[in-house]
Motif scaffolding. Structure first.
Motif, PDB file in Angstrom:
ATOM      1  N   ASN A 106       0.804  -1.230   0.000  1.00 55.74           N
ATOM      2  CA  ASN A 106       0.000   0.000   0.000  1.00 55.74           C
ATOM      3  C   ASN A 106       0.836   1.279   0.000  1.00 55.74           C
ATOM      4  O   ASN A 106       0.384   2.338   0.451  1.00 55.74           O
ATOM      5  CB  ASN A 106      -0.968   0.018   1.193  1.00 55.74           C
ATOM      6  CG  ASN A 106      -2.044  -1.036   1.059  1.00 55.74           C
ATOM      7  OD1 ASN A 106      -2.630  -1.216  -0.014  1.00 55.74           O
ATOM      8  ND2 ASN A 106      -2.313  -1.770   2.132  1.00 55.74           N
ATOM      9  N   LYS A 107       2.045   1.164  -0.523  1.00 56.33           N
ATOM     10  CA  LYS A 107       2.905   2.337  -0.684  1.00 56.33           C
ATOM     11  C   LYS A 107       3.408   2.395  -2.121  1.00 56.33           C
ATOM     12  O   LYS A 107       3.617   1.359  -2.757  1.00 56.33           O
ATOM     13  CB  LYS A 107       4.090   2.289   0.291  1.00 56.33           C
ATOM     14  CG  LYS A 107       3.707   2.353   1.751  1.00 56.33           C
ATOM     15  CD  LYS A 107       4.916   2.494   2.657  1.00 56.33           C
ATOM     16  CE  LYS A 107       5.687   1.192   2.787  1.00 56.33           C
ATOM     17  NZ  LYS A 107       5.003   0.220   3.646  1.00 56.33           N
ATOM     18  N   TYR A 121       5.213   7.149  -1.127  1.00 60.09           N
ATOM     19  CA  TYR A 121       3.922   7.805  -0.932  1.00 60.09           C
ATOM     20  C   TYR A 121       2.897   6.809  -0.383  1.00 60.09           C
ATOM     21  O   TYR A 121       2.981   5.608  -0.651  1.00 60.09           O
ATOM     22  CB  TYR A 121       3.383   8.355  -2.254  1.00 60.09           C
ATOM     23  CG  TYR A 121       4.348   9.217  -3.021  1.00 60.09           C
ATOM     24  CD1 TYR A 121       4.422  10.598  -2.827  1.00 60.09           C
ATOM     25  CD2 TYR A 121       5.203   8.647  -3.970  1.00 60.09           C
ATOM     26  CE1 TYR A 121       5.302  11.386  -3.548  1.00 60.09           C
ATOM     27  CE2 TYR A 121       6.092   9.422  -4.692  1.00 60.09           C
ATOM     28  CZ  TYR A 121       6.145  10.786  -4.478  1.00 60.09           C
ATOM     29  OH  TYR A 121       7.029  11.548  -5.189  1.00 60.09           O
ATOM     30  N   ASP A 122       1.931   7.354   0.338  1.00 60.23           N
ATOM     31  CA  ASP A 122       0.786   6.546   0.762  1.00 60.23           C
ATOM     32  C   ASP A 122      -0.114   6.346  -0.456  1.00 60.23           C
ATOM     33  O   ASP A 122      -0.475   7.313  -1.132  1.00 60.23           O
ATOM     34  CB  ASP A 122       0.024   7.272   1.872  1.00 60.23           C
ATOM     35  CG  ASP A 122      -1.014   6.385   2.529  1.00 60.23           C
ATOM     36  OD1 ASP A 122      -1.767   5.703   1.802  1.00 60.23           O
ATOM     37  OD2 ASP A 122      -1.090   6.360   3.772  1.00 60.23           O
ATOM     38  N   LYS A 124      -3.226   5.620  -0.791  1.00 58.47           N
ATOM     39  CA  LYS A 124      -4.603   6.115  -0.765  1.00 58.47           C
ATOM     40  C   LYS A 124      -4.728   7.611  -1.044  1.00 58.47           C
ATOM     41  O   LYS A 124      -5.744   8.070  -1.560  1.00 58.47           O
ATOM     42  CB  LYS A 124      -5.284   5.773   0.561  1.00 58.47           C
ATOM     43  CG  LYS A 124      -4.758   6.486   1.780  1.00 58.47           C
ATOM     44  CD  LYS A 124      -5.566   6.106   3.024  1.00 58.47           C
ATOM     45  CE  LYS A 124      -5.104   6.850   4.262  1.00 58.47           C
ATOM     46  NZ  LYS A 124      -3.736   6.472   4.657  1.00 58.47           N
ATOM     47  N   ILE A 129       5.444   9.945   2.445  1.00 61.90           N
ATOM     48  CA  ILE A 129       5.596   9.492   3.827  1.00 61.90           C
ATOM     49  C   ILE A 129       7.046   9.144   4.173  1.00 61.90           C
ATOM     50  O   ILE A 129       7.376   8.952   5.345  1.00 61.90           O
ATOM     51  CB  ILE A 129       4.687   8.278   4.122  1.00 61.90           C
ATOM     52  CG1 ILE A 129       4.961   7.146   3.126  1.00 61.90           C
ATOM     53  CG2 ILE A 129       3.225   8.682   4.091  1.00 61.90           C
ATOM     54  CD1 ILE A 129       4.149   5.881   3.400  1.00 61.90           C
TER      55      ILE A 129
END
Length: 271
Positions: A106-107, A121-122, A124, A129
Protein backbone atom coordinates in the motif's frame (compact mmCIF):
# COMPACT_ATOMS: atom_id res chain seq x y z
CA UNK A 1 50.88 -56.65 -37.77
CA UNK A 2 47.16 -56.95 -37.45
CA UNK A 3 47.53 -56.99 -33.69
CA UNK A 4 49.32 -53.64 -33.76
CA UNK A 5 46.67 -52.16 -36.06
CA UNK A 6 43.86 -53.35 -33.81
CA UNK A 7 45.65 -52.04 -30.73
CA UNK A 8 46.12 -48.63 -32.40
CA UNK A 9 42.48 -48.61 -33.48
CA UNK A 10 41.33 -49.41 -29.96
CA UNK A 11 43.44 -46.60 -28.53
CA UNK A 12 42.05 -44.19 -31.13
CA UNK A 13 38.48 -45.17 -30.27
CA UNK A 14 39.10 -44.71 -26.56
CA UNK A 15 40.68 -41.30 -27.20
CA UNK A 16 37.72 -40.23 -29.36
CA UNK A 17 35.25 -41.41 -26.74
CA UNK A 18 37.04 -39.44 -24.04
CA UNK A 19 37.00 -36.33 -26.21
CA UNK A 20 33.28 -36.74 -26.88
CA UNK A 21 32.60 -37.09 -23.17
CA UNK A 22 34.29 -33.72 -22.61
CA UNK A 23 32.01 -31.94 -25.07
CA UNK A 24 29.01 -29.98 -23.69
CA UNK A 25 25.90 -32.10 -23.93
CA UNK A 26 22.73 -30.77 -25.50
CA UNK A 27 20.63 -29.03 -22.87
CA UNK A 28 23.57 -28.58 -20.48
CA UNK A 29 24.31 -25.25 -18.83
CA UNK A 30 27.39 -24.86 -21.06
CA UNK A 31 25.30 -24.51 -24.20
CA UNK A 32 24.60 -20.85 -25.01
CA UNK A 33 21.33 -20.32 -26.85
CA UNK A 34 19.79 -17.21 -28.36
CA UNK A 35 16.58 -15.81 -26.83
CA UNK A 36 13.38 -17.14 -28.36
CA UNK A 37 11.36 -14.77 -30.53
CA UNK A 38 8.09 -13.68 -28.86
CA UNK A 39 5.26 -12.98 -31.23
CA UNK A 40 2.43 -10.78 -30.01
CA UNK A 41 -1.03 -9.64 -30.98
CA UNK A 42 -2.75 -6.31 -30.31
CA UNK A 43 -6.11 -6.99 -28.68
CA UNK A 44 -7.12 -3.44 -27.78
CA UNK A 45 -5.98 0.17 -28.14
CA UNK A 46 -6.61 2.96 -25.62
CA UNK A 47 -5.83 6.69 -25.64
CA UNK A 48 -2.69 7.91 -23.89
CA UNK A 49 -1.88 11.43 -22.71
CA UNK A 50 0.76 12.76 -25.11
CA UNK A 51 2.15 15.05 -22.40
CA UNK A 52 3.16 11.97 -20.39
CA UNK A 53 6.86 11.18 -20.72
CA UNK A 54 6.29 7.65 -19.48
CA UNK A 55 8.79 6.18 -17.04
CA UNK A 56 6.70 3.64 -15.12
CA UNK A 57 3.45 1.78 -15.80
CA UNK A 58 1.62 -0.76 -13.65
CA UNK A 59 -1.78 -2.24 -12.83
CA UNK A 60 -2.73 -2.60 -9.17
CA UNK A 61 -6.14 -3.85 -8.01
CA UNK A 62 -7.47 -3.36 -11.55
CA UNK A 63 -6.37 0.29 -11.58
CA UNK A 64 -3.74 1.74 -13.92
CA UNK A 65 -0.89 3.82 -12.48
CA UNK A 66 1.78 5.77 -14.35
CA UNK A 67 4.85 7.81 -13.51
CA UNK A 68 6.34 10.39 -15.83
CA UNK A 69 9.68 12.13 -16.20
CA UNK A 70 11.34 15.40 -17.23
CA UNK A 71 12.00 18.26 -14.84
CA UNK A 72 8.85 20.28 -14.23
CA UNK A 73 6.56 17.57 -15.62
CA UNK A 74 7.31 14.59 -13.38
CA UNK A 75 4.34 13.06 -11.58
CA UNK A 76 2.64 9.92 -10.35
CA UNK A 77 -0.95 9.37 -11.43
CA UNK A 78 -3.84 6.98 -11.32
CA UNK A 79 -5.14 6.86 -14.89
CA UNK A 80 -8.54 6.03 -16.39
CA UNK A 81 -7.67 3.38 -18.96
CA UNK A 82 -10.63 4.16 -21.20
CA UNK A 83 -9.85 7.89 -21.53
CA UNK A 84 -6.12 8.13 -20.79
CA UNK A 85 -6.84 10.96 -18.34
CA UNK A 86 -5.61 11.16 -14.76
CA UNK A 87 -8.13 10.34 -12.05
CA UNK A 88 -5.73 11.76 -9.49
CA UNK A 89 -2.13 12.89 -9.74
CA UNK A 90 0.76 14.29 -7.78
CA UNK A 91 3.52 16.43 -9.31
CA UNK A 92 6.92 16.29 -7.66
CA UNK A 93 9.51 19.04 -7.21
CA UNK A 94 10.11 20.82 -10.53
CA UNK A 95 13.87 20.34 -10.20
CA UNK A 96 13.53 16.54 -10.05
CA UNK A 97 13.30 14.12 -12.98
CA UNK A 98 10.95 11.35 -11.87
CA UNK A 99 11.48 7.74 -12.92
CA UNK A 100 9.82 4.36 -12.44
CA UNK A 101 7.37 3.35 -9.70
CA UNK A 102 6.18 0.24 -7.92
CA UNK A 103 3.32 -0.35 -5.47
CA UNK A 104 4.19 -2.55 -2.50
CA UNK A 105 2.37 -2.89 0.84
CA UNK A 106 0.00 0.00 0.00
CA UNK A 107 2.91 2.34 -0.68
CA UNK A 108 4.17 3.82 -3.94
CA UNK A 109 7.96 3.86 -4.34
CA UNK A 110 9.32 6.28 -6.95
CA UNK A 111 12.88 6.45 -8.23
CA UNK A 112 14.47 9.66 -9.46
CA UNK A 113 16.87 9.93 -12.37
CA UNK A 114 19.86 11.82 -10.98
CA UNK A 115 18.61 13.36 -7.74
CA UNK A 116 19.88 10.43 -5.64
CA UNK A 117 16.51 10.02 -3.92
CA UNK A 118 13.66 7.54 -3.64
CA UNK A 119 10.26 8.91 -2.65
CA UNK A 120 7.60 6.85 -0.88
CA UNK A 121 3.92 7.80 -0.93
CA UNK A 122 0.79 6.55 0.76
CA UNK A 123 -1.24 4.81 -1.95
CA UNK A 124 -4.60 6.12 -0.76
CA UNK A 125 -3.80 9.85 -0.96
CA UNK A 126 -0.38 10.17 -2.69
CA UNK A 127 1.08 11.95 0.34
CA UNK A 128 4.83 11.54 0.72
CA UNK A 129 5.60 9.49 3.83
CA UNK A 130 9.31 8.74 3.43
CA UNK A 131 12.44 9.54 1.47
CA UNK A 132 15.56 7.44 1.03
CA UNK A 133 19.00 8.20 -0.41
CA UNK A 134 19.81 6.48 -3.71
CA UNK A 135 23.32 6.13 -5.14
CA UNK A 136 23.63 6.82 -8.85
CA UNK A 137 20.84 6.83 -11.40
CA UNK A 138 17.38 5.37 -10.86
CA UNK A 139 15.39 3.98 -13.82
CA UNK A 140 12.66 1.53 -12.95
CA UNK A 141 11.05 -0.63 -10.26
CA UNK A 142 8.99 -3.78 -9.85
CA UNK A 143 8.65 -6.43 -7.11
CA UNK A 144 8.42 -10.19 -6.72
CA UNK A 145 6.25 -10.20 -3.59
CA UNK A 146 9.26 -10.12 -1.27
CA UNK A 147 11.81 -7.69 -2.67
CA UNK A 148 11.74 -4.55 -4.75
CA UNK A 149 13.65 -4.97 -8.02
CA UNK A 150 15.36 -1.91 -9.49
CA UNK A 151 17.04 -1.10 -12.79
CA UNK A 152 19.66 1.61 -13.09
CA UNK A 153 20.25 1.58 -16.85
CA UNK A 154 23.09 -0.90 -16.60
CA UNK A 155 23.12 -4.65 -17.19
CA UNK A 156 22.41 -5.39 -13.50
CA UNK A 157 19.16 -5.58 -11.57
CA UNK A 158 19.19 -4.83 -7.84
CA UNK A 159 16.99 -6.65 -5.33
CA UNK A 160 16.12 -4.33 -2.44
CA UNK A 161 14.71 -4.71 1.06
CA UNK A 162 11.36 -2.81 0.91
CA UNK A 163 11.81 -1.50 4.47
CA UNK A 164 15.34 -0.14 4.18
CA UNK A 165 16.07 -0.13 0.42
CA UNK A 166 19.35 -1.88 1.19
CA UNK A 167 20.64 -4.03 -1.66
CA UNK A 168 20.02 -7.74 -1.00
CA UNK A 169 21.62 -9.01 -4.19
CA UNK A 170 22.56 -7.99 -7.72
CA UNK A 171 21.45 -9.96 -10.76
CA UNK A 172 23.47 -9.59 -14.00
CA UNK A 173 21.29 -9.68 -17.14
CA UNK A 174 22.87 -11.54 -20.05
CA UNK A 175 22.09 -13.06 -23.41
CA UNK A 176 24.16 -15.14 -25.83
CA UNK A 177 26.43 -12.14 -26.46
CA UNK A 178 27.10 -11.27 -22.83
CA UNK A 179 25.80 -8.41 -20.62
CA UNK A 180 22.59 -6.66 -21.76
CA UNK A 181 22.62 -2.92 -21.05
CA UNK A 182 19.89 -0.26 -20.89
CA UNK A 183 17.51 -2.43 -18.89
CA UNK A 184 14.64 -0.05 -18.24
CA UNK A 185 10.95 -0.27 -17.26
CA UNK A 186 10.25 -3.56 -15.46
CA UNK A 187 7.35 -5.92 -14.76
CA UNK A 188 7.63 -9.13 -12.73
CA UNK A 189 5.30 -11.97 -13.79
CA UNK A 190 5.47 -15.58 -12.59
CA UNK A 191 9.22 -15.90 -12.18
CA UNK A 192 10.16 -13.72 -15.14
CA UNK A 193 10.96 -10.03 -15.46
CA UNK A 194 9.69 -8.30 -18.60
CA UNK A 195 11.70 -5.22 -19.48
CA UNK A 196 11.86 -2.47 -22.02
CA UNK A 197 15.37 -2.02 -23.38
CA UNK A 198 15.86 1.73 -23.61
CA UNK A 199 16.36 3.21 -27.09
CA UNK A 200 15.09 0.03 -28.73
CA UNK A 201 11.68 -1.37 -29.61
CA UNK A 202 12.46 -4.56 -27.72
CA UNK A 203 10.75 -6.15 -24.75
CA UNK A 204 12.95 -8.71 -23.01
CA UNK A 205 11.77 -11.69 -20.97
CA UNK A 206 14.36 -12.31 -18.25
CA UNK A 207 14.61 -15.35 -15.98
CA UNK A 208 14.42 -13.80 -12.51
CA UNK A 209 16.67 -16.49 -11.01
CA UNK A 210 19.45 -16.62 -13.58
CA UNK A 211 19.27 -13.21 -15.26
CA UNK A 212 19.25 -14.89 -18.69
CA UNK A 213 17.20 -13.26 -21.45
CA UNK A 214 15.07 -16.22 -22.54
CA UNK A 215 12.87 -14.43 -25.08
CA UNK A 216 12.59 -11.14 -26.93
CA UNK A 217 9.76 -9.30 -28.69
CA UNK A 218 10.26 -6.60 -31.33
CA UNK A 219 7.43 -4.04 -31.25
CA UNK A 220 8.75 -1.89 -34.08
CA UNK A 221 5.55 -2.36 -36.10
CA UNK A 222 3.07 -1.92 -33.25
CA UNK A 223 1.46 1.14 -34.85
CA UNK A 224 0.61 -0.98 -37.89
CA UNK A 225 0.27 -4.42 -36.36
CA UNK A 226 -2.15 -6.96 -37.78
CA UNK A 227 -2.90 -4.85 -40.84
CA UNK A 228 -4.62 -2.03 -38.91
CA UNK A 229 -2.68 1.23 -38.91
CA UNK A 230 -2.83 3.55 -35.91
CA UNK A 231 -1.42 6.81 -37.15
CA UNK A 232 0.47 8.49 -34.35
CA UNK A 233 0.72 12.22 -34.00
CA UNK A 234 4.22 13.41 -34.85
CA UNK A 235 6.26 12.63 -31.79
CA UNK A 236 8.20 15.64 -30.47
CA UNK A 237 11.48 13.72 -30.63
CA UNK A 238 11.46 10.28 -32.31
CA UNK A 239 14.91 9.60 -30.86
CA UNK A 240 13.69 10.14 -27.30
CA UNK A 241 9.99 9.25 -27.44
CA UNK A 242 10.63 5.54 -27.52
CA UNK A 243 8.74 2.48 -26.38
CA UNK A 244 8.69 2.57 -22.57
CA UNK A 245 6.08 1.35 -20.13
CA UNK A 246 4.91 -2.22 -19.56
CA UNK A 247 2.22 -3.38 -17.13
CA UNK A 248 0.74 -6.84 -16.65
CA UNK A 249 -3.04 -6.95 -16.15
CA UNK A 250 -3.75 -10.28 -14.45
CA UNK A 251 -7.51 -9.84 -14.80
CA UNK A 252 -7.17 -9.61 -18.58
CA UNK A 253 -4.18 -11.92 -18.89
CA UNK A 254 -2.49 -9.34 -21.08
CA UNK A 255 0.10 -6.58 -21.04
CA UNK A 256 -0.39 -2.84 -21.47
CA UNK A 257 2.45 -1.08 -23.28
CA UNK A 258 3.07 2.49 -24.40
CA UNK A 259 5.89 4.94 -25.05
CA UNK A 260 7.08 8.36 -24.04
CA UNK A 261 4.48 10.92 -25.21
CA UNK A 262 2.73 8.31 -27.36
CA UNK A 263 -0.92 8.93 -28.27
CA UNK A 264 -1.88 5.30 -27.63
CA UNK A 265 -1.61 2.61 -25.01
CA UNK A 266 -1.74 -0.88 -26.52
CA UNK A 267 -3.11 -4.01 -24.89
CA UNK A 268 -1.11 -6.95 -26.21
CA UNK A 269 -0.79 -10.68 -25.67
CA UNK A 270 2.44 -12.58 -26.22
CA UNK A 271 2.29 -15.90 -28.06
Amino acid sequence: MKKHVLTGLAIALIFTACNNNNKPQEGSSSVVTSPAFMEYSVVNVFPHDTSSYTEGLLVHNNELYESTGREGFSKIAQVDLSTGKAVREHYIDKAVFGEGIVIFDNKIYQLTYRSNKVFVYDLKDFKKIAEYPWPGEGWSLTHDGKSLIASTGTSELQYLDPNTLQVQKKLPVTDENGPVNNINELEYVDGFIYSNQFLTNNILKINAETGKVVAKADLTDIFAHGGKVYKPALLPDPNEDVLNGIAYDSARGSFLVTGKQWPYLFEIKFR
